[in-house]
Scaffold this active site. Sequence first.
Site, PDB file in Angstrom:
ATOM      1  N   ARG B 277       0.871  -1.172   0.000  1.00 39.26           N
ATOM      2  CA  ARG B 277       0.000   0.000   0.000  1.00 39.26           C
ATOM      3  C   ARG B 277       0.908   1.223   0.000  1.00 39.26           C
ATOM      4  NH1 ARG B 277      -2.082   0.679   5.668  1.00 39.26           N
ATOM      5  NH2 ARG B 277      -0.796   2.532   5.747  1.00 39.26           N
ATOM      6  N   HIS B 281      -3.592   4.434   4.505  1.00 41.78           N
ATOM      7  CA  HIS B 281      -4.676   3.442   4.517  1.00 41.78           C
ATOM      8  C   HIS B 281      -5.927   4.028   3.854  1.00 41.78           C
ATOM      9  CE1 HIS B 281      -7.591   0.542   5.880  1.00 41.78           C
ATOM     10  NE2 HIS B 281      -8.254   1.506   6.464  1.00 41.78           N
ATOM     11  N   TYR B 290       3.533   5.642  11.981  1.00 43.08           N
ATOM     12  CA  TYR B 290       3.914   4.247  12.237  1.00 43.08           C
ATOM     13  C   TYR B 290       4.811   3.606  11.179  1.00 43.08           C
ATOM     14  CZ  TYR B 290      -0.131   3.613   9.139  1.00 43.08           C
ATOM     15  OH  TYR B 290      -1.014   3.687   8.100  1.00 43.08           O
TER      16      TYR B 290
HETATM   17  C1  LIG Z   1     -14.830  -5.492  11.599  1.00 43.11           C
HETATM   18  C2  LIG Z   1     -14.018  -4.276  11.332  1.00 43.11           C
HETATM   19  N1  LIG Z   1     -13.130  -3.854  12.242  1.00 43.11           N
HETATM   20  C3  LIG Z   1     -12.419  -2.732  12.046  1.00 43.11           C
HETATM   21  C4  LIG Z   1     -12.579  -2.009  10.904  1.00 43.11           C
HETATM   22  C5  LIG Z   1     -11.789  -0.733  10.690  1.00 43.11           C
HETATM   23  N2  LIG Z   1     -10.810  -0.934   9.622  1.00 43.11           N
HETATM   24  C6  LIG Z   1     -11.092  -0.585   8.356  1.00 43.11           C
HETATM   25  S1  LIG Z   1      -9.907  -1.043   7.312  1.00 43.11           S
HETATM   26  C7  LIG Z   1      -8.952  -1.695   8.549  1.00 43.11           C
HETATM   27  C8  LIG Z   1      -7.643  -2.345   8.202  1.00 43.11           C
HETATM   28  C9  LIG Z   1      -7.811  -3.388   7.149  1.00 43.11           C
HETATM   29  O1  LIG Z   1      -6.592  -3.960   6.802  1.00 43.11           O
HETATM   30  P1  LIG Z   1      -6.488  -5.069   5.705  1.00 43.11           P
HETATM   31  O2  LIG Z   1      -7.515  -6.127   5.930  1.00 43.11           O
HETATM   32  O3  LIG Z   1      -5.085  -5.509   5.642  1.00 43.11           O
HETATM   33  O4  LIG Z   1      -6.905  -4.338   4.346  1.00 43.11           O
HETATM   34  P2  LIG Z   1      -6.267  -3.059   3.636  1.00 43.11           P
HETATM   35  O5  LIG Z   1      -7.130  -1.888   3.984  1.00 43.11           O
HETATM   36  O6  LIG Z   1      -4.857  -2.906   4.093  1.00 43.11           O
HETATM   37  O7  LIG Z   1      -6.359  -3.326   2.181  1.00 43.11           O
HETATM   38  C10 LIG Z   1      -9.583  -1.529   9.775  1.00 43.11           C
HETATM   39  C11 LIG Z   1      -9.019  -1.940  11.059  1.00 43.11           C
HETATM   40  C12 LIG Z   1     -13.517  -2.475   9.969  1.00 43.11           C
HETATM   41  N3  LIG Z   1     -13.750  -1.821   8.828  1.00 43.11           N
HETATM   42  N4  LIG Z   1     -14.221  -3.594  10.200  1.00 43.11           N
END
Ligand SMILES: Cc1ncc(C[n+]2csc(CCOP(=O)(O)OP(=O)(O)O)c2C)c(N)n1
Lengths: 326, 386
Positions: B277, B281, B290
């Site tokens: 990425r 985010h 971080y």
């Molecule tokens: C159940 C849930 N918990 C927390 C969140 C908040 N949140 C949104 S994206 C994210 C990180 C996701 O990381 P990853 O699965 O690696 O996907 P990326 O966004 O890096 O593609 C978090 C903690 C959420 N959307 N849903």
Amino acid sequence: MAVEKMSIAKALNESLRLALDTDPKVLIMGEDVGKLGGVFRITDGLQKDFGEDRVIDTPLAESGIVGTAIGLALRGYRPVVEIQFDGFVFPAYDQIVTQLAKMHARALGKIKLPVVVRIPYGGGIGAVEHHSESPEALFAHVAGLKVVSPSNASDAYWMMQQAVQSDDPIIFFEPKRRYWDKAEVDTESIPGPLHNAVTVREGSDLTLVAYGPMVKVCLEAAAAAQEEGKSVEVLDLRSMSPIDFDAIQSSVEKTGRLVVVHEAPVFYGSGAEIAARITERSFYHLEAPVLRVGGYHVPYPPARLEDEYLPGLDRVLDAVDRSLAY
Amino acid sequence: MTVESTAAARKPRRASKRTSAAKKPQSSEPQLVQLLTPEGERVEHPDYSIDLSADELRGLYRDMVLTRRFDAEATALQRQGELGLWASLLGQEAAQIGSGRALRDDDYVFPTYREHGVAWCRGVDPTNLLGMFRGVNHGGWDPTANNFHLYTIVIGSQTLHATGYAMGVAKDGADSAVIAYFGDGASSQGDVAESFTFSAVYNAPVVFFCQNNQWAISEPTERQTRVPLYQRAQGFGFPGVRVDGNDVLACLAVTRSALERARRGEGPTLVEAFTYRMGAHTTSDDPTKYRADDERAAWEAKDPILRLRTYLEKEKLADEAFFTELETESETLGKRVREVVRAMPDPEPLSLFEHGYADGNSLVDEERAQFAAYQASFADSAEEGK
Ligand SMILES: Cc1ncc(C[n+]2csc(CCOP(=O)(O)OP(=O)(O)O)c2C)c(N)n1
């Protein structure tokens, strides 16, 4: 006296810092709570000062967060867990409802579950889906849980202290759109019990009951009503389970009118419970039916519609007028 | 148990050692399936060969460039206040275009909230993706029109929907496949583990496509797993493969093979696209809190678009005119996106009460009527004021 002006976010941060400092059994757990300090920075700097063993970045798994917090509590720890947003508590809902809420009773009181589940909740920040909901009634309905929400920095500071010290599981709803509102916090004078309602404005014609993000709206409504010569009392409930019915009752028996305001849908919401109990307790004192102002029975709408959905000044004043018209 | 670990267990250790979070596992990095190196060299892989025409290669390049342009425009629109939020895919173009172009029209896609490139491959008008980020709707496209499901914000949920859909496909005797996208963070969710279990025991024709972009907001992959993610599949009883997520050819070849396996009735596959990425985010995030600066620089050297361009140029598969035309096409796309978003109207207030239920609901009808009367009262008082 140690009085300092701070935001709700800062007050929570200071309160958590104090909790970590005074009790080595207190732990902070959640997604991104470490280096990032949480997406709202409520735990900012805590990992730096207390280490990764006390301020724990967890895997991205809410059921895991609450489930392991239960285990840690059984082992004598006092976990304060962060759920990143209201809509993401549901993967953990099973652990909260089927386990956290009931274990003390199942053990005939032999074990305690001092777990605090912090949830930033409510709308008004222009967010996408699942970031603006008010699911408090879903938790208040479950026996074994206590549900609270501060509306100002002082309460945020002290209610968090009291929640961490409580031996019962506490669902601690933080009004996210008020995180940056500032108020004076006296970090030395301990206020009243966690589950007491507080009269935040005196009045004689009508009582407005609210909690969390809606307290500010109600105070503004009361001020606006004052200009039209109406004297409105505002009660900050602070606790949705248990509810301080005595405080509401004595206010209503003074004013004769009650309007309950919350962001959550009115249908089966905490306003319904309050209306029913107060009607039972104070039937002969009521000059008008208890009215409720809140969200509609629709999925929380996209951001560009949330102003229509959320109770604002006009809708509260409209309810005040309707009540006074009886 | 190994000799070391038994010996270590006997030795008293400081409490903090025992409770400390696990550090990065020591295992050597597993092999990535790669067909195009970061330097733009074509290499072969024994299991995943691919033979694309010059036209097809230019097509993949075009897809990636336009997707990146769209993404950059959306980020800019967020900065200008036209969007409330944006989740950028910068750096993940190859993973998305490669896997997206492996799909057949009758396959069904379950995305997270970052699959703008996959949406592009499905023929979803990119401006349709922006409504939910602007805050005018919660989706805004018909998932059945292009077999591209709505974005899912609750992490991991869609992997179960994909599995169930795939179970349905198998019951119908169809030979379509289903693909579920998710992140490395999502791999920690119970739903994802449950979808692995269901898809394995029911032999569902589903491909789990994990874009391991190294981060889940502020948490690195090591906070989610101690083994390389693709290895998870083995414990559930199906194959997992790690592919260079910045290599569009490898992503295409590996996904195609996994989809074919699903079509043959051989069940699920986990594809881990190892990528990065490049940006934050989302536009709400601040990675400087971080993430080390040099990390991004290292990944920039592996840029998916640059490496394909180098290859196209070196092999004379595209001429200058192609790149200039594409540049113009990108600008046109950017301009169109900008115009459409700026012109996107706010929803009508009464639309609040639409679509809550398919069969209607008397309570909603009552609330709608009350709301309408309340709205009208403002109009009346405005009239009176005249
Ligand atoms: C159940 C849930 N918990 C927390 C969140 C908040 N949140 C949104 S994206 C994210 C990180 C996701 O990381 P990853 O699965 O690696 O996907 P990326 O966004 O890096 O593609 C978090 C903690 C959420 N959307 N849903």
